[in-house]
Design a protein around this motif. Structure first.
Motif, mmCIF file in Angstrom:
data_model
loop_
_atom_site.group_PDB
_atom_site.id
_atom_site.type_symbol
_atom_site.label_atom_id
_atom_site.label_comp_id
_atom_site.label_asym_id
_atom_site.label_seq_id
_atom_site.Cartn_x
_atom_site.Cartn_y
_atom_site.Cartn_z
ATOM 1 N N UNK A 28 1.210 -12.253 -1.605
ATOM 2 C CA UNK A 28 1.587 -13.103 -2.749
ATOM 3 C C UNK A 28 0.373 -13.863 -3.287
ATOM 4 N N UNK A 29 -0.670 -13.977 -2.449
ATOM 5 C CA UNK A 29 -1.778 -14.876 -2.753
ATOM 6 C C UNK A 29 -2.877 -14.185 -3.541
ATOM 7 N N UNK A 30 -3.132 -12.925 -3.185
ATOM 8 C CA UNK A 30 -4.286 -12.249 -3.794
ATOM 9 C C UNK A 30 -4.014 -10.784 -4.164
ATOM 10 N N UNK A 31 -2.796 -10.324 -3.950
ATOM 11 C CA UNK A 31 -2.458 -8.940 -4.328
ATOM 12 C C UNK A 31 -2.972 -7.901 -3.348
ATOM 13 N N UNK A 32 -3.596 -8.344 -2.271
ATOM 14 C CA UNK A 32 -4.096 -7.405 -1.245
ATOM 15 C C UNK A 32 -2.940 -6.585 -0.667
ATOM 16 N N UNK A 33 -3.161 -5.272 -0.563
ATOM 17 C CA UNK A 33 -2.134 -4.378 -0.010
ATOM 18 C C UNK A 33 -2.523 -4.005 1.414
ATOM 19 N N UNK A 34 -1.643 -4.274 2.353
ATOM 20 C CA UNK A 34 -1.926 -3.949 3.755
ATOM 21 C C UNK A 34 -1.837 -2.444 3.976
ATOM 22 N N UNK A 35 -2.567 -1.971 4.955
ATOM 23 C CA UNK A 35 -2.461 -0.571 5.372
ATOM 24 C C UNK A 35 -1.326 -0.501 6.400
ATOM 25 N N UNK A 36 -0.102 -0.460 5.886
ATOM 26 C CA UNK A 36 1.074 -0.579 6.767
ATOM 27 C C UNK A 36 1.152 0.557 7.799
ATOM 28 N N UNK A 37 0.934 1.823 7.376
ATOM 29 C CA UNK A 37 1.010 2.882 8.409
ATOM 30 C C UNK A 37 0.001 2.658 9.537
ATOM 31 N N UNK A 38 -1.208 2.232 9.185
ATOM 32 C CA UNK A 38 -2.239 2.044 10.228
ATOM 33 C C UNK A 38 -1.882 0.866 11.133
ATOM 34 N N UNK A 39 -1.428 -0.239 10.543
ATOM 35 C CA UNK A 39 -1.051 -1.404 11.365
ATOM 36 C C UNK A 39 0.132 -1.030 12.265
ATOM 37 N N UNK A 40 1.040 -0.244 11.734
ATOM 38 C CA UNK A 40 2.219 0.154 12.519
ATOM 39 C C UNK A 40 1.812 1.046 13.694
ATOM 40 N N UNK B 24 -1.732 -2.270 -8.113
ATOM 41 C CA UNK B 24 -0.707 -3.218 -8.496
ATOM 42 C C UNK B 24 0.297 -3.459 -7.394
ATOM 43 N N UNK B 25 1.280 -4.242 -7.720
ATOM 44 C CA UNK B 25 1.636 -4.766 -9.043
ATOM 45 C C UNK B 25 0.952 -6.096 -9.400
ATOM 46 N N UNK B 26 0.178 -6.660 -8.448
ATOM 47 C CA UNK B 26 -0.312 -8.024 -8.674
ATOM 48 C C UNK B 26 -1.835 -8.041 -8.773
ATOM 49 N N UNK B 27 -2.346 -8.706 -9.820
ATOM 50 C CA UNK B 27 -3.789 -8.946 -9.927
ATOM 51 C C UNK B 27 -3.975 -10.453 -10.069
ATOM 52 N N UNK B 28 -4.850 -11.005 -9.227
ATOM 53 C CA UNK B 28 -5.019 -12.457 -9.198
ATOM 54 C C UNK B 28 -6.429 -12.818 -9.654
ATOM 55 N N UNK B 29 -6.482 -13.597 -10.728
ATOM 56 C CA UNK B 29 -7.759 -14.033 -11.308
ATOM 57 C C UNK B 29 -8.155 -15.359 -10.668
#
Ligand SMILES: Cc1ncc(COP(=O)(O)O)c(C=O)c1O
Length: 381
Positions: free
Chosen positions: A160-172, A320-325
């Motif tokens: 929610x803070x910076x739009x960073x997308x986690x690598x969910x398969x790798x973390x899992x 996307x969906x989030x880009x934080x300036x």
């Protein structure tokens, strides 16, 4: 991929889009004619039905089944809750920390995720936060932190803070290799692309309807992997979480063997009536189409910010969906954008531009144009 004409027709179903440049879906999705008619249908049912609860329970179970299909789970694996926090709490209160006291999460999780697990310290949990590096949580930080003492790894799909997308398969994969459970928070992603919790192999998944699912507050969903449900006895329970809801036995605790086990009391029916047609609308558009439109807009916006020398918090590779300036005065920048009809939200020093299928390139241009006139309010690269 949707044509421009199809996007234009879709936009007509969201009245606010004729007045505003709506880039606010990360906070609240826009109201569609479908969702509004759902809300009216609730009032109609309340006003006219001789046994409204019978109709409402039917609507409630239909919502459960539809959401299960949406994330490719079984309806028995879904709890309908009133917020993501309620879903996370139900699980946090059921985890046994005796042999595995550690909870490992990145620092870009939504605050409620940190706070709910921190509250478990009184039950023996140790919370370990992983530091971000350049607005990402490096995989090797997870690798170093997760071990045989780790109970669970909460991970946000998109921050929610910076739009960073986690690598969910790798973390899992990493978590499971050490025997730790994975709790995916999909709130900032769900509704923007197809989702398959089985393919991801996460143990828990939570989201709510008010953002990209285009619904209201008051409804959220908790998915719990079938094999785990009965092993979890939450201290949060209710009469509606019991095996036989209509046993009315005050002296007996007998939680259901399905996802319902994690539910609270009387469900938020107005929200469910509103959320369901919104979800139908999204499904009818097609989630591949939604993802494609969002990616196109995100790329255009990111290129535009780069051309203007604007610093963003979101990693460059984002789709996307989030880009934080990054802003020098986020509140002032939000106001400047609002003066020109561009609706966004701020978190700390970041101004969040969020794209959904109902946005178009004119929205991107409108946002970039206000940024260009207010370069003194943004951080530069
Ligand atoms: C990623 C994420 N998780 C959790 C939440 C909190 O949800 P709730 O208020 O339903 O508990 C939010 C709300 O903005 C969010 O963005």
């Amino acid at each position: 991929m949707l044509t421009d004409d199809e996007i234009s027709s879709l936009r007509l179903r969201f009245p606010i889009l004729s007045q505003k440049t709506y880039l606010y879906s990360c906070s609240q999705g826009a109201l569609s004619d479908a969702a509004e008619s759902g809300l009216r249908a609730y009032a109609e049912s309340w006003r006219t039905s001789s046994a409204p609860w019978n109709d409402w329970v039917e609507a409630y179970e239909a919502m459960r089944a539809e959401f299960a299909r949406f994330i490719k789970a079984h309806p028995d694996e879904i709890a309908i809750v009133t917020s993501a926090s309620a879903g996370i709490n139900a699980i946090a209160n059921a985890i046994d920390f005796a042999n595995r006291p550690n909870v490992v999460m990145g620092e870009y999780e939504f605050p409620t995720m940190g706070q709910i697990w921190l509250a478990q310290q009184t039950r023996g949990a140790h919370i370990r936060f992983l530091d971000g590096v350049n607005n990402s949580i490096p995989l090797d930080a997870y690798e170093r932190a997760i071990d045989e003492r780790t109970a669970i790894v909460p991970v946000t799909e998109v921050s929610f803070l910076n739009g960073f997308r986690s690598d969910v398969p790798a973390v899992t994969r990493l978590s499971h290799s050490k025997g730790a459970l994975v709790f995916l928070d999909g709130f900032q992603d769900c509704g923007t692309r197809p989702i398959d919790v089985k393919a991801l192999d996460v143990d828990f998944y939570v989201t709510g309807t008010l953002k990209y699912l285009l619904g209201p507050p008051g409804v959220a969903f908790l998915y719990v992997k079938r094999s785990l449900i009965e092993s979890l006895s939450s201290t949060l329970t209710s009469w509606m979480a019991q095996r036989d809801v209509f046993a009315y036995n005050t002296k007996k605790l007998d939680p259901a063997s399905e996802g319902r086990r994690f539910e609270g009391g009387s469900p938020p029916m107005p929200s469910i009536y509103t959320a369901r047609p919104a979800l139908d609308l999204l499904v009818s558009i097609g989630l591949e189409n939604v993802a494609c439109q969002i990616e196109q807009l995100t790329r255009a916006f990111t290129q535009g910010t780069r051309a203007l020398g604007i610093s963003t918090k979101t990693p460059d590779t984002t789709v996307g969906p989030l880009v934080v300036v990054r802003s020098t005065d986020a509140a002032a920048l939000v106001n400047k954008l609002a003066e020109r009809g561009v609706i966004v939200s701020a978190r700390l020093d970041g101004v969040r531009f969020s794209f959904h299928v109902y946005n178009n390139l004119a929205d991107v241009d409108a946002a970039l144009s206000v940024l260009q006139s207010n370069l003194h309010l943004v951080a530069r690269v």
